[in-house]
Scaffold this motif. Structure first.
Motif, PDB file in Angstrom:
ATOM      1  N   MET A  38       0.846  -1.198   0.000  1.00  0.00           N
ATOM      2  CA  MET A  38       0.000   0.000   0.000  1.00  0.00           C
ATOM      3  C   MET A  38       0.883   1.250   0.000  1.00  0.00           C
ATOM      4  O   MET A  38       1.832   1.317  -0.727  1.00  0.00           O
ATOM      5  N   ILE A  39       0.629   2.183   0.936  1.00  0.00           N
ATOM      6  CA  ILE A  39       1.346   3.459   0.884  1.00  0.00           C
ATOM      7  C   ILE A  39       2.852   3.256   1.069  1.00  0.00           C
ATOM      8  O   ILE A  39       3.288   2.477   1.897  1.00  0.00           O
ATOM      9  N   LYS A  40       3.612   3.935   0.225  1.00  0.00           N
ATOM     10  CA  LYS A  40       5.076   3.845   0.349  1.00  0.00           C
ATOM     11  C   LYS A  40       5.593   5.264   0.454  1.00  0.00           C
ATOM     12  O   LYS A  40       5.378   6.100  -0.411  1.00  0.00           O
ATOM     13  N   ILE A  41       6.232   5.563   1.551  1.00  0.00           N
ATOM     14  CA  ILE A  41       6.701   6.931   1.733  1.00  0.00           C
ATOM     15  C   ILE A  41       8.190   6.921   1.981  1.00  0.00           C
ATOM     16  O   ILE A  41       8.698   6.116   2.756  1.00  0.00           O
ATOM     17  N   ASP A  42       8.897   7.801   1.288  1.00  0.00           N
ATOM     18  CA  ASP A  42      10.330   7.911   1.476  1.00  0.00           C
ATOM     19  C   ASP A  42      10.563   8.778   2.711  1.00  0.00           C
ATOM     20  O   ASP A  42      10.229   9.959   2.737  1.00  0.00           O
ATOM     21  N   ASN A  43      11.147   8.176   3.731  1.00  0.00           N
ATOM     22  CA  ASN A  43      11.329   8.877   5.007  1.00  0.00           C
ATOM     23  C   ASN A  43      12.237  10.096   4.923  1.00  0.00           C
ATOM     24  O   ASN A  43      12.190  10.966   5.784  1.00  0.00           O
ATOM     25  N   THR A  44      13.088  10.139   3.899  1.00  0.00           N
ATOM     26  CA  THR A  44      14.025  11.258   3.841  1.00  0.00           C
ATOM     27  C   THR A  44      13.332  12.511   3.319  1.00  0.00           C
ATOM     28  O   THR A  44      13.785  13.614   3.538  1.00  0.00           O
ATOM     29  N   VAL A  45      12.232  12.328   2.579  1.00  0.00           N
ATOM     30  CA  VAL A  45      11.496  13.493   2.069  1.00  0.00           C
ATOM     31  C   VAL A  45      10.270  13.675   2.948  1.00  0.00           C
ATOM     32  O   VAL A  45       9.265  12.996   2.794  1.00  0.00           O
ATOM     33  N   MET A  46      10.357  14.575   3.911  1.00  0.00           N
ATOM     34  CA  MET A  46       9.273  14.709   4.861  1.00  0.00           C
ATOM     35  C   MET A  46       8.220  15.699   4.392  1.00  0.00           C
ATOM     36  O   MET A  46       7.202  15.886   5.022  1.00  0.00           O
ATOM     37  N   ASN A  47       8.518  16.382   3.281  1.00  0.00           N
ATOM     38  CA  ASN A  47       7.570  17.371   2.815  1.00  0.00           C
ATOM     39  C   ASN A  47       6.536  16.759   1.896  1.00  0.00           C
ATOM     40  O   ASN A  47       6.851  15.879   1.105  1.00  0.00           O
ATOM     41  N   ALA A  49      -3.657  -2.695  24.202  1.00  0.00           N
ATOM     42  CA  ALA A  49      -4.661  -2.745  23.132  1.00  0.00           C
ATOM     43  C   ALA A  49      -4.279  -1.784  22.004  1.00  0.00           C
ATOM     44  O   ALA A  49      -4.315  -2.147  20.819  1.00  0.00           O
ATOM     45  N   ALA A  50      -3.873  -0.564  22.370  1.00  0.00           N
ATOM     46  CA  ALA A  50      -3.500   0.418  21.331  1.00  0.00           C
ATOM     47  C   ALA A  50      -2.304  -0.090  20.533  1.00  0.00           C
ATOM     48  O   ALA A  50      -2.262   0.028  19.298  1.00  0.00           O
ATOM     49  N   ILE A  51      -1.336  -0.676  21.238  1.00  0.00           N
ATOM     50  CA  ILE A  51      -0.135  -1.188  20.551  1.00  0.00           C
ATOM     51  C   ILE A  51      -0.514  -2.319  19.588  1.00  0.00           C
ATOM     52  O   ILE A  51      -0.031  -2.382  18.452  1.00  0.00           O
ATOM     53  N   ALA A  52      -1.432  -3.190  20.034  1.00  0.00           N
ATOM     54  CA  ALA A  52      -1.864  -4.306  19.170  1.00  0.00           C
ATOM     55  C   ALA A  52      -2.510  -3.775  17.886  1.00  0.00           C
ATOM     56  O   ALA A  52      -2.227  -4.247  16.786  1.00  0.00           O
ATOM     57  N   ILE A  53      -3.363  -2.777  18.046  1.00  0.00           N
ATOM     58  CA  ILE A  53      -4.065  -2.234  16.876  1.00  0.00           C
ATOM     59  C   ILE A  53      -3.060  -1.544  15.943  1.00  0.00           C
ATOM     60  O   ILE A  53      -3.109  -1.678  14.724  1.00  0.00           O
ATOM     61  N   TYR A  54      -2.127  -0.819  16.565  1.00  0.00           N
ATOM     62  CA  TYR A  54      -1.077  -0.126  15.803  1.00  0.00           C
ATOM     63  C   TYR A  54      -0.273  -1.133  14.975  1.00  0.00           C
ATOM     64  O   TYR A  54      -0.086  -0.963  13.767  1.00  0.00           O
ATOM     65  N   GLU A  55       0.170  -2.205  15.624  1.00  0.00           N
ATOM     66  CA  GLU A  55       0.999  -3.187  14.912  1.00  0.00           C
ATOM     67  C   GLU A  55       0.232  -3.780  13.732  1.00  0.00           C
ATOM     68  O   GLU A  55       0.753  -3.904  12.632  1.00  0.00           O
ATOM     69  N   ASN A  56      -1.044  -4.122  13.980  1.00  0.00           N
ATOM     70  CA  ASN A  56      -1.818  -4.758  12.916  1.00  0.00           C
ATOM     71  C   ASN A  56      -2.105  -3.777  11.778  1.00  0.00           C
ATOM     72  O   ASN A  56      -2.040  -4.136  10.597  1.00  0.00           O
ATOM     73  N   SER A  57      -2.405  -2.529  12.135  1.00  0.00           N
ATOM     74  CA  SER A  57      -2.718  -1.568  11.062  1.00  0.00           C
ATOM     75  C   SER A  57      -1.469  -1.254  10.248  1.00  0.00           C
ATOM     76  O   SER A  57      -1.536  -1.029   9.042  1.00  0.00           O
ATOM     77  N   LYS A  58      -0.309  -1.256  10.926  1.00  0.00           N
ATOM     78  CA  LYS A  58       0.951  -1.030  10.191  1.00  0.00           C
ATOM     79  C   LYS A  58       1.202  -2.173   9.212  1.00  0.00           C
ATOM     80  O   LYS A  58       1.560  -1.953   8.057  1.00  0.00           O
ATOM     81  N   THR A  59       0.981  -3.404   9.678  1.00  0.00           N
ATOM     82  CA  THR A  59       1.124  -4.572   8.797  1.00  0.00           C
ATOM     83  C   THR A  59       0.231  -4.414   7.572  1.00  0.00           C
ATOM     84  O   THR A  59       0.574  -4.821   6.472  1.00  0.00           O
ATOM     85  N   ASN A  60      -0.930  -3.797   7.779  1.00  0.00           N
ATOM     86  CA  ASN A  60      -1.890  -3.654   6.681  1.00  0.00           C
ATOM     87  C   ASN A  60      -1.725  -2.352   5.899  1.00  0.00           C
ATOM     88  O   ASN A  60      -2.604  -1.966   5.144  1.00  0.00           O
ATOM     89  N   GLY A  61      -0.600  -1.668   6.105  1.00  0.00           N
ATOM     90  CA  GLY A  61      -0.261  -0.546   5.221  1.00  0.00           C
ATOM     91  C   GLY A  61      -0.462   0.857   5.756  1.00  0.00           C
ATOM     92  O   GLY A  61      -0.196   1.825   5.043  1.00  0.00           O
ATOM     93  N   TYR A 108       0.470   4.229   7.571  1.00  0.00           N
ATOM     94  CA  TYR A 108       1.746   4.882   7.822  1.00  0.00           C
ATOM     95  C   TYR A 108       1.611   5.809   9.033  1.00  0.00           C
ATOM     96  O   TYR A 108       0.739   6.670   9.065  1.00  0.00           O
ATOM     97  N   TYR A 109       2.465   5.609  10.032  1.00  0.00           N
ATOM     98  CA  TYR A 109       2.409   6.430  11.252  1.00  0.00           C
ATOM     99  C   TYR A 109       3.544   7.436  11.269  1.00  0.00           C
ATOM    100  O   TYR A 109       4.710   7.067  11.103  1.00  0.00           O
TER     101      TYR A 109
END
Ligand SMILES: Cc1cc2nc3c(=O)[nH]c(=O)nc-3n(C[C@H](O)[C@H](O)[C@H](O)COP(=O)(O)OP(=O)(O)OC[C@H]3O[C@@H](n4cnc5c(N)ncnc54)[C@H](O)[C@@H]3O)c2cc1C
Length: 504
Positions: free
Chosen positions: A1-10, A165-177, A179-180
């Motif tokens: 899914m979303i792919k973001i280059d971390n070096t370009v923050m703008n 619970a928040a960490i679990a949801i975060y991990e799963n949503s990250k797996t599913n694309g 971006y935090y």
């Protein structure tokens, strides 16, 4: 899914940007990850769940309590059912041994009857009033005071760890694309009437030792979800929507050592005294991690006030000693405060803004917000669809997530297999909570970057010595695994350096 280059923050591009990674923002992000949508979550803290989500009673309420006509009441029971279903998918530990709402005075029996009737109306099962005849309450709750006259017993009250619970949801949503963008504080929102896009401006809040500190990030997005907790009204104002305000109402707690676990078998609520607003929402009960939690108060305050006060904690003691005379207060290991986000509407503020329908509020999420998180998430995605977001199924969506492997505290023989697989399991870093080096490394691999991030994932530092023994050891592991100089390790992001000083 979303792919973001971390070096370009703008100029990151998203379909939906969520502001706030508490339980509400994370649950909405996961719900959106079921679809082919570019979702970006902006969070001012260095980790998820560090707002109200980390400091509350950790209860999934059954849905009998609350004011008639509010969303808080209407949503609670369905929210609880949905929480339980999602907790199974996400391997979020839950326990249930019922709960008791206790009446200490004759004129409080009516309150029990009212809640019984209300709960039944909303489909809550396993509710009954038990009168304290022939020590019937002592049979189910041995340490309860004989001055408790009756209780409303509820079978459907569950304990969880809210930050887990928040960490679990975060991990799963990250797996599913999803971006935090953590350590990213939203400071401005612009809407371009021609492109029909929002431009969110955020500042990197990593401390002064970090090279990203103070850097500006711009996120271009079609929709915004405002899940910013006590600050949600300020985020709304940035988008030109000043229709509600939020005040912070704090709750103070005592946390007692695991030696006090078992003193109370289930959450025991105290009916609030009408003449004393501070006594609203008070409960004593076990936590899922086998501590004893006692609190909380209900005190209007400012949005940055996380302090506890000796005077108020004394009042809490006094109130609970009426219900349980022998509470082992000598086992207190810490006290803390949580902040409720109370909107002036008195209820959850859910739905599109009157100013711009692509700006959706998930605000004023006071109790039972934890219970309702997954329901709020479903409703928010429905709002987005109603306002034109195209929801195409994400065929790669993975609903399941497994919790971290932990050393077994009761049966050390069971740990042999772990030692054989990875020798880091045999090195104990936190003695109070028996946390090994392997668990800390695993937490870092899954996203922890700070001491608190390790603490909330592994419990290292949460025991009797409150980090006295393990802090330095955990800092060294963080430094090694993250490849960061030792002086850049923080307690909780921003400038919370422990050994840090500016090198000129
Ligand atoms: C004392 C107490 C007891 C409670 N007990 C229970 C209970 O037992 N059961 C239950 O169901 N509910 C309970 N609740 C309610 C529950 O804790 C909340 O409803 C829930 O945690 C709210 O989650 P949230 O994600 O909306 O807010 P938060 O967890 O506060 O998340 C909001 C996030 O937004 C971030 N943010 C804010 N401003 C910005 C910005 N400018 N830029 C970027 N990010 C920003 C914050 O850092 C934060 O992480 C209790 C609450 C309190 C205070």
């Amino acid at each position: 899914m979303i792919k973001i280059d971390n070096t370009v923050m703008n100029n990151l591009k998203a379909d939906v940007a969520i502001i706030g990674a508490g339980i509400t923002g994370c649950a909405i992000a996961r719900e959106l990850s079921k679809y082919k949508i570019r979702t970006v979550v902006l969070e001012k803290e260095a980790d998820v769940g560090w707002g109200t989500t980390k400091a509350n009673s950790g209860l999934i309420h059954p849905g009998y309590a609350g004011d008639e006509g509010t969303l808080k009441l209407k949503m609670c029971h369905t929210g609880s059912l949905l929480f339980r279903k999602n907790a199974e998918e996400l391997d979020i530990p839950m326990t249930n041994n019922g709960s008791m709402l206790n009446a200490l005075r004759k004129n409080q029996i009516g309150e029990l009857e009212h809640n019984l009737k209300q709960g039944k109306k909303y489909g809550v099962r396993g509710l009954k009033i038990i009168f304290n005849s022939n020590s019937s309450l002592k049979e189910i709750e041995p340490n309860i005071s004989s001055s408790v006259l009756a209780c409303l017993y509820s079978e459907e009250h569950y304990l969880i760890s809210p930050y887990e619970a928040a960490i679990a949801i975060y991990e799963n949503s990250k797996t599913n694309g999803v971006y935090y963008l953590l350590s990213s504080k939203v400071t401005g929102i612009n809407y371009n009437n021609i492109s029909k896009k929002f431009y969110i401006v955020a500042l990197n809040t990593l401390g002064y030792l970090n090279k990203m500190c103070g850097k500006k990030i711009v996120v271009e997005t079609d929709y915004i979800i405002n899940a910013a907790g006590v600050f949600a009204d300020e985020i709304s104002e940035m988008a030109g929507d000043g229709f509600y305000s939020i005040k912070a109402v704090k709750g103070q707690y005592f946390l007692l050592d695991s030696e006090a676990h078992g003193f109370v078998r289930r959450p025991n609520f105290r009916i609030s005294d009408p003449e004393n607003i501070k006594s609203k929402g008070m409960v004593i009960g076990p936590t899922i991690d086998k501590n004893l939690l006692i609190g909380s108060t209900y005190e209007a305050t400012d949005k940055y006030d996380n302090h506890t006060s000796a005077e108020v904690l004394e009042e809490i003691k006094e109130k609970f000693l009426q219900m349980f005379e022998e509470i082992p207060f000598d086992k207190v290991i810490t006290s803390f405060t949580g902040l409720r986000a109370i909107a002036d509407t008195g209820d959850f503020v859910l739905g599109p803004s009157k100013v711009n329908e692509k700006f959706i509020n998930a605000a004023g999420i006071q109790s039972p917000g934890l219970t309702c998180a997954f329901l709020i998430a479903e409703m928010t995605v429905d709002f987005l669809e109603q306002k034109g977001l195209n929801l195409l199924k994400n065929s790669k969506y993975m609903p399941l997530r497994k919790k971290a492997v932990r050393l077994n505290k009761e049966d050390f023989m069971l740990n042999n297999a772990l030692y054989e697989k990875d020798s880091n399991y045999s090195e104990i870093i936190c003695r109070c909570e028996k946390v090994s080096r392997a668990e800390i490394i695993d937490a870092i691999n899954k996203g922890a970057t700070t001491l608190d991030g390790i603490k909330f994932r592994t419990r290292a530092g949460m025991g009797r010595c409150q980090g006295g023994y393990c802090t330095l050891k955990v800092m060294k592991i963080l430094s090694k695994e993250l490849g960061l100089p030792f002086n850049e390790i923080t307690k909780s992001g921003e400038d919370s350096y422990i050994a840090g000083c500016k090198m000129e």
